[in-house]
Design a protein around this motif. Sequence first.
Motif, PDB file in Angstrom:
ATOM      1  N   ARG A 180       0.780  -1.300  -0.153  1.00 54.87           N
ATOM      2  CA  ARG A 180       0.046  -0.001   0.135  1.00 54.87           C
ATOM      3  C   ARG A 180       0.798   1.167  -0.035  1.00 54.87           C
ATOM      4  NH1 ARG A 180      -5.605  -1.191   1.330  1.00 54.87           N
ATOM      5  NH2 ARG A 180      -5.952   0.596   2.543  1.00 54.87           N
ATOM      6  N   SER A 181       2.131   1.232   0.081  1.00 55.46           N
ATOM      7  CA  SER A 181       3.104   2.235   0.222  1.00 55.46           C
ATOM      8  C   SER A 181       3.272   2.727  -1.412  1.00 55.46           C
ATOM      9  CB  SER A 181       4.359   2.045   0.863  1.00 55.46           C
ATOM     10  OG  SER A 181       5.160   1.033   0.082  1.00 55.46           O
ATOM     11  N   VAL A 182       2.928   1.526  -2.357  1.00 55.02           N
ATOM     12  CA  VAL A 182       2.907   1.838  -3.854  1.00 55.02           C
ATOM     13  C   VAL A 182       1.584   2.038  -4.428  1.00 55.02           C
ATOM     14  CG1 VAL A 182       3.596   0.740  -5.673  1.00 55.02           C
ATOM     15  CG2 VAL A 182       5.206   0.534  -3.873  1.00 55.02           C
ATOM     16  N   ASN A 183       0.792   1.069  -3.879  1.00 53.14           N
ATOM     17  CA  ASN A 183      -0.776   1.411  -4.308  1.00 53.14           C
ATOM     18  C   ASN A 183      -1.619   1.272  -2.917  1.00 53.14           C
ATOM     19  OD1 ASN A 183      -3.170   0.661  -5.430  1.00 53.14           O
ATOM     20  ND2 ASN A 183      -2.790  -1.326  -6.049  1.00 53.14           N
ATOM     21  N   ALA A 324       4.169   5.457  11.487  1.00 54.41           N
ATOM     22  CA  ALA A 324       2.917   6.153  10.802  1.00 54.41           C
ATOM     23  C   ALA A 324       3.369   7.519  10.670  1.00 54.41           C
ATOM     24  CB  ALA A 324       1.735   6.089  11.711  1.00 54.41           C
ATOM     25  N   ALA A 325       4.208   7.875   9.349  1.00 60.46           N
ATOM     26  CA  ALA A 325       4.806   9.050   9.256  1.00 60.46           C
ATOM     27  C   ALA A 325       3.903  10.161   8.807  1.00 60.46           C
ATOM     28  CB  ALA A 325       5.907   9.005   8.271  1.00 60.46           C
ATOM     29  N   LYS A 326       2.997   9.498   8.054  1.00 63.71           N
ATOM     30  CA  LYS A 326       1.981  10.887   7.420  1.00 63.71           C
ATOM     31  C   LYS A 326       0.716  10.622   7.739  1.00 63.71           C
ATOM     32  CE  LYS A 326       4.863  11.064   3.028  1.00 63.71           C
ATOM     33  NZ  LYS A 326       4.704  10.651   1.590  1.00 63.71           N
ATOM     34  N   GLY A 334     -10.896  -0.533  11.548  1.00 62.99           N
ATOM     35  CA  GLY A 334     -11.012   0.860  11.728  1.00 62.99           C
ATOM     36  C   GLY A 334     -10.330   1.362  12.987  1.00 62.99           C
ATOM     37  N   HIS A 335      -9.801   0.589  13.714  1.00 66.19           N
ATOM     38  CA  HIS A 335      -9.247   1.179  14.938  1.00 66.19           C
ATOM     39  C   HIS A 335      -7.737   1.722  14.853  1.00 66.19           C
ATOM     40  CE1 HIS A 335     -12.032  -2.012  16.380  1.00 66.19           C
ATOM     41  NE2 HIS A 335     -12.642  -0.979  16.752  1.00 66.19           N
ATOM     42  N   VAL A 336      -7.282   2.737  15.354  1.00 67.58           N
ATOM     43  CA  VAL A 336      -5.868   3.450  15.042  1.00 67.58           C
ATOM     44  C   VAL A 336      -5.095   2.471  15.756  1.00 67.58           C
ATOM     45  CG1 VAL A 336      -4.353   4.976  15.536  1.00 67.58           C
ATOM     46  CG2 VAL A 336      -6.831   5.716  14.980  1.00 67.58           C
ATOM     47  N   VAL A 337      -4.029   1.858  15.096  1.00 69.51           N
ATOM     48  CA  VAL A 337      -3.116   0.819  15.850  1.00 69.51           C
ATOM     49  C   VAL A 337      -1.682   1.516  15.921  1.00 69.51           C
ATOM     50  CG1 VAL A 337      -4.150  -1.363  15.527  1.00 69.51           C
ATOM     51  CG2 VAL A 337      -2.891  -0.223  13.450  1.00 69.51           C
ATOM     52  N   ILE A 338      -1.354   2.485  15.057  1.00 70.18           N
ATOM     53  CA  ILE A 338      -0.273   3.294  15.162  1.00 70.18           C
ATOM     54  C   ILE A 338      -0.609   4.742  14.780  1.00 70.18           C
ATOM     55  CG2 ILE A 338       2.114   3.570  14.164  1.00 70.18           C
ATOM     56  CD1 ILE A 338       1.990   0.793  12.977  1.00 70.18           C
ATOM     57  N   ALA A 339      -0.506   5.664  15.732  1.00 67.80           N
ATOM     58  CA  ALA A 339      -0.829   7.060  15.741  1.00 67.80           C
ATOM     59  C   ALA A 339       0.317   7.918  14.847  1.00 67.80           C
ATOM     60  CB  ALA A 339      -0.883   7.762  17.115  1.00 67.80           C
ATOM     61  N   LYS A 340      -0.276   8.792  14.152  1.00 67.11           N
ATOM     62  CA  LYS A 340       0.383   9.375  13.194  1.00 67.11           C
ATOM     63  C   LYS A 340       1.600  10.120  14.048  1.00 67.11           C
ATOM     64  CE  LYS A 340       0.463  13.566  10.434  1.00 67.11           C
ATOM     65  NZ  LYS A 340      -0.450  14.758   9.833  1.00 67.11           N
ATOM     66  N   GLY A 341       2.831   9.965  13.252  1.00 66.53           N
ATOM     67  CA  GLY A 341       4.184  10.480  14.080  1.00 66.53           C
ATOM     68  C   GLY A 341       4.716   9.615  14.933  1.00 66.53           C
ATOM     69  N   SER A 342       4.113   8.296  15.102  1.00 64.06           N
ATOM     70  CA  SER A 342       4.712   7.338  16.152  1.00 64.06           C
ATOM     71  C   SER A 342       5.115   6.012  15.258  1.00 64.06           C
ATOM     72  CB  SER A 342       4.050   7.110  17.262  1.00 64.06           C
ATOM     73  OG  SER A 342       2.632   6.490  16.733  1.00 64.06           O
ATOM     74  N   GLN A 343       5.605   5.122  16.069  1.00 64.71           N
ATOM     75  CA  GLN A 343       6.108   3.928  15.529  1.00 64.71           C
ATOM     76  C   GLN A 343       6.066   2.935  16.630  1.00 64.71           C
ATOM     77  OE1 GLN A 343      10.378   4.628  14.275  1.00 64.71           O
ATOM     78  NE2 GLN A 343      10.898   3.102  15.521  1.00 64.71           N
ATOM     79  N   LEU A 344       5.855   1.736  16.318  1.00 63.88           N
ATOM     80  CA  LEU A 344       5.531   0.533  17.397  1.00 63.88           C
ATOM     81  C   LEU A 344       7.043   0.249  18.020  1.00 63.88           C
ATOM     82  CD1 LEU A 344       3.200  -1.862  15.686  1.00 63.88           C
ATOM     83  CD2 LEU A 344       2.656  -0.068  17.105  1.00 63.88           C
ATOM     84  N   SER A 345       6.984  -0.164  19.207  1.00 65.60           N
ATOM     85  CA  SER A 345       8.166  -0.603  19.988  1.00 65.60           C
ATOM     86  C   SER A 345       8.456  -2.096  19.652  1.00 65.60           C
ATOM     87  CB  SER A 345       8.001  -0.498  21.474  1.00 65.60           C
ATOM     88  OG  SER A 345       6.901  -1.281  21.929  1.00 65.60           O
ATOM     89  N   ASP A 346       9.290  -2.696  19.868  1.00 63.35           N
ATOM     90  CA  ASP A 346       9.684  -3.995  19.593  1.00 63.35           C
ATOM     91  C   ASP A 346       8.784  -4.959  20.500  1.00 63.35           C
ATOM     92  OD1 ASP A 346      11.808  -3.790  17.972  1.00 63.35           O
ATOM     93  OD2 ASP A 346      13.634  -4.071  19.431  1.00 63.35           O
ATOM     94  N   ALA A 347       8.472  -4.552  21.737  1.00 67.25           N
ATOM     95  CA  ALA A 347       7.483  -5.030  22.633  1.00 67.25           C
ATOM     96  C   ALA A 347       5.950  -5.110  21.985  1.00 67.25           C
ATOM     97  CB  ALA A 347       7.360  -4.548  24.201  1.00 67.25           C
TER      98      ALA A 347
END
Length: 365
Positions: A180-183, A324-326, A334-347
């Motif tokens: 989805r980064s491409v399409n 989630a950069a953008k 439909g639930h937010v799992v990675i908020a804009k401007g953040s990234q998941l930790s290893d845990a």
Amino acid sequence: MYKNLAAALAVACFFAPVFSQTPAKADADKPLSAAFVYVTPVFDAGWTHQHDAGRKAAQAALGPQLKTTVVADVAEGPDAERVLRDLARNGHQLIFTTSFGYMEPALRVARDFPDVKFESITGYKRTANVATANARYYEGRYLSGIAAARMSKSGVAGYVAGFPIPEVLQGINAFTLGMRSVNPNAQVKVIWLDTWFDPAKERDAAITLMNQNADVLAFHSASNAVMVAAQERGKFAIAYHSDMRQVAPDAQILAVTHQWGDYYTRRARAVRDGSWTSGDVWGGVKDGMIRLEAFGRKVPAAVQKEVLAQQQLMAQGRIQPFAAAKADVRDNAGHVVIAKGSQLSDAQILDMKWLVEGVQGTLGR
């Protein structure tokens, strides 16, 4: 490979290395005796093939300092404990167990043989003489999703998967995010196998997905059946674990390969020189444990160049699949799992139990 969902979700202890007390140094005049236990036979490609390639690399690197034994096609459970106990009793100083279902048997045997070192590949429980290691498979999955999107005409990919546990969910989600980064409209359809190794079942799942308009396939299972099915149907597929062009010369887009040789060599050398300690390794593209290679003959040079450039950026830490950069990243409910401007930790990655937007499927049947 992971087998038990509840156990795989117990991530807290994954990052709590346990160190042995005084490491025992191997006899310098004798070769180190190491054993490798495999969950399937050694085929020409796939999960077990790649681990055996790592064994051979360690053997080549250490030469007469290392003697290796292979026990293949060992069922997870009671039979695994019997095999491991026999190997420890017969003088093996280092034992690599290459499937998640071997973790508990290895722990039981390790308690009775404290001088034997165990390496639990994909396990998460450690003791003074049991270490764990795994690879960040999801990194290769993300990159392969970029290639899949470039090669797909329908915008629909199929994914044949063993069990809905975090390691597999990471791969499905990363692959979808890569596509989805491409399409942005790409869709990934998932079929669960409830097994790691059943070529007939893997093939049936692949055919079902192709009948549902998937023109690119990916899989998390142990055989090459998905690749063979794609070759026969004139579709594309991503090889997993190792290069599978031998059976799918036209179908293979690329291979996401696992590189175990360096790790096996280092751990065997550590037992020999007395520096071995228990701990945990989770390596990815940056560490050379995951690699994209073996592009198929139908893949344009421009696609190859793009994917390899993205792999280099990932090695530099400039691409994170679960960031989630953008915009917010949502699951397929439909639930937010990675908020804009953040990234998941290893845990958080290790505790993953959702499917990202774009995946058509649920966490089970």
